[in-house]
Design a protein around this motif. Structure first.
Motif, PDB file in Angstrom:
ATOM      1  N   ARG A  20      13.627 -23.782  -8.287  1.00 54.05           N
ATOM      2  CA  ARG A  20      12.364 -24.442  -8.622  1.00 54.05           C
ATOM      3  C   ARG A  20      11.247 -23.412  -8.727  1.00 54.05           C
ATOM      4  NH1 ARG A  20      11.509 -30.229  -5.569  1.00 54.05           N
ATOM      5  NH2 ARG A  20      13.099 -31.336  -6.728  1.00 54.05           N
ATOM      6  N   ILE A  60      17.107 -28.572 -20.150  1.00 51.58           N
ATOM      7  CA  ILE A  60      18.152 -28.805 -19.139  1.00 51.58           C
ATOM      8  C   ILE A  60      17.967 -27.848 -17.962  1.00 51.58           C
ATOM      9  CG2 ILE A  60      20.637 -28.554 -18.698  1.00 51.58           C
ATOM     10  CD1 ILE A  60      21.122 -29.855 -21.410  1.00 51.58           C
ATOM     11  N   GLU A  61      17.637 -26.612 -18.261  1.00 53.71           N
ATOM     12  CA  GLU A  61      17.442 -25.635 -17.183  1.00 53.71           C
ATOM     13  C   GLU A  61      16.297 -26.064 -16.265  1.00 53.71           C
ATOM     14  OE1 GLU A  61      17.161 -21.611 -18.931  1.00 53.71           O
ATOM     15  OE2 GLU A  61      18.716 -21.386 -17.409  1.00 53.71           O
ATOM     16  N   PHE A  81      15.039 -29.083 -15.985  1.00 49.43           N
ATOM     17  CA  PHE A  81      15.412 -30.342 -15.328  1.00 49.43           C
ATOM     18  C   PHE A  81      16.327 -30.076 -14.136  1.00 49.43           C
ATOM     19  CE2 PHE A  81      18.762 -33.575 -14.964  1.00 49.43           C
ATOM     20  CZ  PHE A  81      18.006 -34.634 -14.502  1.00 49.43           C
ATOM     21  N   MET A  82      17.321 -29.188 -14.334  1.00 47.62           N
ATOM     22  CA  MET A  82      18.291 -28.924 -13.277  1.00 47.62           C
ATOM     23  C   MET A  82      17.652 -28.216 -12.084  1.00 47.62           C
ATOM     24  SD  MET A  82      21.223 -30.104 -13.464  1.00 47.62           S
ATOM     25  CE  MET A  82      22.065 -31.099 -14.633  1.00 47.62           C
ATOM     26  N   SER A 104      23.437 -19.648 -14.384  1.00 45.09           N
ATOM     27  CA  SER A 104      23.427 -20.979 -14.977  1.00 45.09           C
ATOM     28  C   SER A 104      24.614 -21.091 -15.932  1.00 45.09           C
ATOM     29  CB  SER A 104      22.105 -21.157 -15.729  1.00 45.09           C
ATOM     30  OG  SER A 104      22.081 -22.379 -16.376  1.00 45.09           O
ATOM     31  N   TRP A 109      14.732 -28.744 -11.069  1.00 49.90           N
ATOM     32  CA  TRP A 109      14.039 -29.821 -10.362  1.00 49.90           C
ATOM     33  C   TRP A 109      15.047 -30.727  -9.655  1.00 49.90           C
ATOM     34  CZ3 TRP A 109      13.707 -35.153 -12.199  1.00 49.90           C
ATOM     35  CH2 TRP A 109      12.855 -35.951 -11.421  1.00 49.90           C
ATOM     36  N   TYR A 110      16.132 -31.066 -10.368  1.00 50.90           N
ATOM     37  CA  TYR A 110      17.164 -31.974  -9.861  1.00 50.90           C
ATOM     38  C   TYR A 110      17.874 -31.380  -8.634  1.00 50.90           C
ATOM     39  CZ  TYR A 110      21.792 -34.293 -10.029  1.00 50.90           C
ATOM     40  OH  TYR A 110      22.964 -34.936  -9.721  1.00 50.90           O
ATOM     41  N   SER A 111      18.099 -30.056  -8.687  1.00 53.15           N
ATOM     42  CA  SER A 111      18.940 -29.412  -7.668  1.00 53.15           C
ATOM     43  C   SER A 111      18.304 -29.386  -6.285  1.00 53.15           C
ATOM     44  CB  SER A 111      19.228 -27.979  -8.093  1.00 53.15           C
ATOM     45  OG  SER A 111      18.049 -27.217  -7.973  1.00 53.15           O
ATOM     46  N   VAL A 112      17.006 -29.538  -6.224  1.00 52.78           N
ATOM     47  CA  VAL A 112      16.263 -29.419  -4.970  1.00 52.78           C
ATOM     48  C   VAL A 112      16.487 -28.035  -4.357  1.00 52.78           C
ATOM     49  CG1 VAL A 112      15.463 -30.782  -2.997  1.00 52.78           C
ATOM     50  CG2 VAL A 112      16.974 -31.842  -4.647  1.00 52.78           C
TER      51      VAL A 112
END
Lengths: 452, 362
Positions: A330, A316-317, A319-320, A255, A322-325
């Protein structure tokens, strides 16, 4: 003479103290016999240190198979402890260098002890990678030097090697910085010493300090230069430590936010430890007029800000992920929150995110008991943060057939306890032999906020 | 410059006119090159939010060094609302995002527009109350400063994670938000330098207070050059070392292929190398001309960097960018010159604390 107080600036040092009184107050613990309390604390920490030494000796003789590591979890307790102690070592140099450059004059009451804490913490940190080598007597192989092992050369692309350079540089600069600051005080102690041995030792340690204007001028120049040198180091050391994880491609580790997040976490935990120590020291050593409640409040504010950055990084970690798919990312974060180590994750969140929020309240920031308890929670939380990062990312490998659990052995727990023993033993010795407060610097702010 | 001092109604009229012109340019005349608008929006939002954030940070840290120019910096806060208004035009340009059409709870057009607009408007409201509280020396200024900083971090993180990063979806970097709000702060400091320089010129270079602000801002600019390099390198190194194709492509496109390669290295030069080398000396930090020049270098560096982020994904138009930057630059100048009408009086002048302090100092 009557004294007026500035309405613009609060005095840093309380009470109507004279210059001579400052010297007497700071030198008192060094010139009197240790109290019973000191002996109890010293013997306790020394005993814990002995347990640690025994554990380390045993594991060196037997091998690191005495740890709870397995083929999936190759890093666990040792690296957690290493990162934890390096983090603790961040506050001292930050107080001395960065706050110095920012002209934060309140730092003068706490910089000496915080710097000492830095040095002891880095010493504790150094133990863990050293033992992890398996054959610590060959530790010098980490250093690049002309050797007769043919083409065998250190791997400059390894973040572990960067660690070696970063931490050794940090330790050296911190030590030099600390020692330079000590010199005028050593001369003061030399001049006050009654026994010949003490006089000789302090004379040697003060490097012939004569207190002339020229000496002070040079001292201030060197101090400024070292502060400028140490500042990037404060930021770089934990960035490099974070690279041990971030440069890999393991989910939960790879990350880009890791370097600044680790630095903020280090300052957060470092200040929490400074608070823990200062709250005890000011009471036991009768330094309440030097390390005032305003100092404690200011440190609480730093803990609050850095804790905020740490909380933002957690967010942020997650969230990312989750966001990254990205299903692996995840999974790691779901596993952290809901998996078998969820207890460690939620301990971390409680101690690092929830409890420090209490510091938003001025009343709490000025309550020594509550601040002391919060600081302990933050220390626990920051240890767990490293444990969560390391173990939860490793124990669930890409192959489910490699999924295992990790449990520390008694040897690992004893080694961690021993590192605390070493830290507190060194700190207690420091309290007895070296001025806890920088006499020269405190004298410089004695009239701050007061108009005599 | 006095001609720029407009009455509030005229200012409102000019603001609406400028927004209308930018809308016309973006939606009618320059419909094909959609990156321009994002460049304008991301740069000016960072600049105005960063200027107010600098005052808020100084207030939260109880730093007094910025006081002589804090009024000037706070003059920009109405522009946050202008940026919120302009942001809505992005709703007509959603095709720039490759995620359009995907089913993602975060990445859907209406939620995208609502969350960003709400954060910008909230940021404006808090900035408004903060500016008033600061200039009238109300006790609430500290709390409002913290609220503003909180919203500033969220807003600039959204600029990074929502506006720019998804241009190359599914590329992602967890540090992107951090880089953006740090850069916004960097811009705020550059603006502070320019304002202090201008004030110094207006007062014939005599007041030592302003000189001190300039020197302190220069020191901060030097520190931020280093911090920028640190964050940039942290992101770069992690991606380079990981060597994952889905991550490296973003960097490779910008680093290895002309014309972005030149701009990429140019931005490093302007945001780190030049300010660092120039401001390392104490002498240059005290020179108003050099420090002001460095502030301009930083402003150019951020523009260049934003171009590098946006242009490889969405084309830009030079003339449209020039026009939009001119319009917004003029608007900023108008707001700055009209600050006496827009902002409340500086109560610090007659503050009892200040008077008492001056009495003590004799």
């Amino acid at each position: 003479m009557s004294m007026h107080f500035s309405v613009l600036r609060k005095p840093i040092i309380h009470g109507e103290k004279t210059l001579a009184q400052v010297t007497t107050d700071v030198a008192r613990p060094l010139e009197t016999r240790p109290t019973i309390l000191w002996w109890v604390a010293f013997l306790t920490s020394f005993s814990v240190l002995v347990i640690g030494v025994a554990a380390v000796t045993y594991q060196i003789m037997t091998g690191i198979g005495t740890w709870g590591l397995n083929k999936t979890v190759g890093w666990a307790f040792d690296i957690t402890n290493f990162v934890f102690w390096v983090g603790i070592g961040h506050a001292g140099t930050l107080i001395s260098a960065i706050l110095f450059l920012f002209r934060q004059r309140w730092r003068t009451s706490i910089n000496r002890s915080a710097e000492a804490m830095t040095i002891f913490a880095v010493m504790c940190a150094g133990i863990f990678p050293l033992i992890h080598l398996g054959r610590p007597w060959l530790f010098f192989w980490i250093a690049p030097y002309p050797n007769m092992r043919g083409p065998l050369w250190v791997n400059f692309r390894s973040p572990l090697l960067w660690d070696f350079f970063a931490i050794s540089t940090y330790f050296t600069i911190s030590l030099v910085f600390w020692y330079i600051g000590l010199m005028p005080d050593m001369a003061t102690l030399r001049d006050r010493a009654k026994s010949k041995i003490k006089k000789a030792v302090y004379a040697f340690m003060s490097f012939g300090w004569d207190g002339s204007t020229r000496t002070w001028q040079r001292y201030e120049t060197v101090y400024l230069l070292l502060a400028a040198l140490a500042t990037p180091l404060v930021l770089s050391v934990h960035s490099i430590v974070s690279m041990d994880f971030a440069t890999s491609v393991i989910p939960g580790w790879h990350s880009t936010i890791f370097p600044p997040y680790f630095v903020a976490g280090a300052v957060f935990s470092g200040f929490a430890m400074v608070l823990t120590l200062m709250i005890i020291a000011r009471k036991v050593l009768n330094y309440e007029e030097y390390i005032t409640i305003d100092h404690i409040e200011k440190m609480c504010k730093i803990v609050l800000v850095t804790g905020g950055i740490v909380a933002l990084s957690y967010l942020i970690e997650i969230f990312m992920a989750w966001y990254s798919v990205n299903e692996y990312e995840r999974f790691v974060f779901l596993n952290r929150a809901l998996g078998p180590y969820a207890w460690a994750f939620w301990t971390m969140i409680t101690c690092n995110v929830l409890i420090p929020q209490l510091l938003w309240f001025k009343k709490i920031r000025r309550s020594l008991v509550i601040v002391f308890i919060i600081s302990i929670f933050v220390n626990i939380g920051m240890w767990f943060e490293r444990f969560v990062i390391i173990v939860t990312s490793l124990h669930r490998d890409f192959l489910p057939s490699s999924w295992v659990m990790y449990k520390p052995t008694i040897i690992e727990i004893a080694t961690l306890a021993g590192s605390f023993g070493l830290f507190f033993t060194c700190f207690l010795l420091f309290v007895r032999f070296i001025p806890f407060i920088a006499i020269g610097e405190v004298k410089g702010v004695l009239n701050y906020g007061k108009n005599k | 410059m006095k001609r720029l001092n407009l009455r509030p109604t005229m200012l409102l009229l000019f603001t609406l006119l400028s927004m209308g012109m930018i809308g016309l340019v973006e939606l009618v005349l320059n419909a094909g090159r959609n990156g321009t608008f994002l460049l304008t929006l991301s740069f000016w939002t960072a600049l105005v939010q960063g200027s107010v954030a600098l005052v808020a940070a100084a207030e939260a840290a109880q730093g007094k060094w910025l006081q002589p120019i804090q009024r000037d910096l706070l003059a920009f806060y109405p522009m946050i609302l202008v940026m919120a208004g302009l942001f809505l035009f992005l709703g007509f340009k959603m095709e720039i995002y490759p995620w359009l059409g995907e089913t993602h709870r975060w990445l859907n057009p209406s939620f995208f527009l609502v969350r960003n607009a709400v954060v910008l408007v909230l940021s404006f409201l808090v900035a408004h109350f903060f500016a008033r509280a600061t200039l009238q020396n109300r006790p609430s200024k500290g709390t409002l400063a913290i609220f503003y900083l909180f919203l500033f971090v969220i807003s600039q993180s959204l600029v990074a994670f929502d506006w720019i990063m998804p241009l190359e979806y599914p590329w992602m970097s967890t540090l992107f938000g951090g880089i953006f709000f740090m850069e916004s702060f960097y811009l705020g400091i550059a603006v502070a330098v320019l304002l202090a320089g201008a004030q110094l010129r207006r007062q014939n270079g005599t007041p030592s207070e302003i000189r001190k602000v300039l020197r302190d801002s220069a020191t901060f600019m030097f520190g931020f050059a280093l911090a920028w390099a640190g964050l940039f390198y942290a992101q770069y190194l992690v991606i380079w070392y990981g060597n994952l194709p889905e991550e490296t492509e973003f960097i490779l496109r910008r680093m290895h292929f002309s014309p972005y390669r030149e701009l990429f290295y140019g931005s490093i030069l302007l945001l780190f190398v030049v300010p660092f080398v120039t401001l390392v000396s104490r002498k240059t930090k005290s020179s108003p001309a050099v420090v002001s020049l460095m502030a301009l270098v930083v402003l150019s560096g951020v523009i260049l960097e934003r171009i590098v982020y946006i242009a490889p994904a969405v084309p830009l138009s030079g003339w449209a960018a020039a026009l939009e930057f001119t319009l917004l630059g003029l608007l900023v100048a108008f707001y700055f010159q009209s600050r006496e009408k827009l902002l409340p009086g500086d109560s610090l002048v007659e503050s009892p604390t200040r008077e008492a302090g001056e009495k003590i100092r004799g």
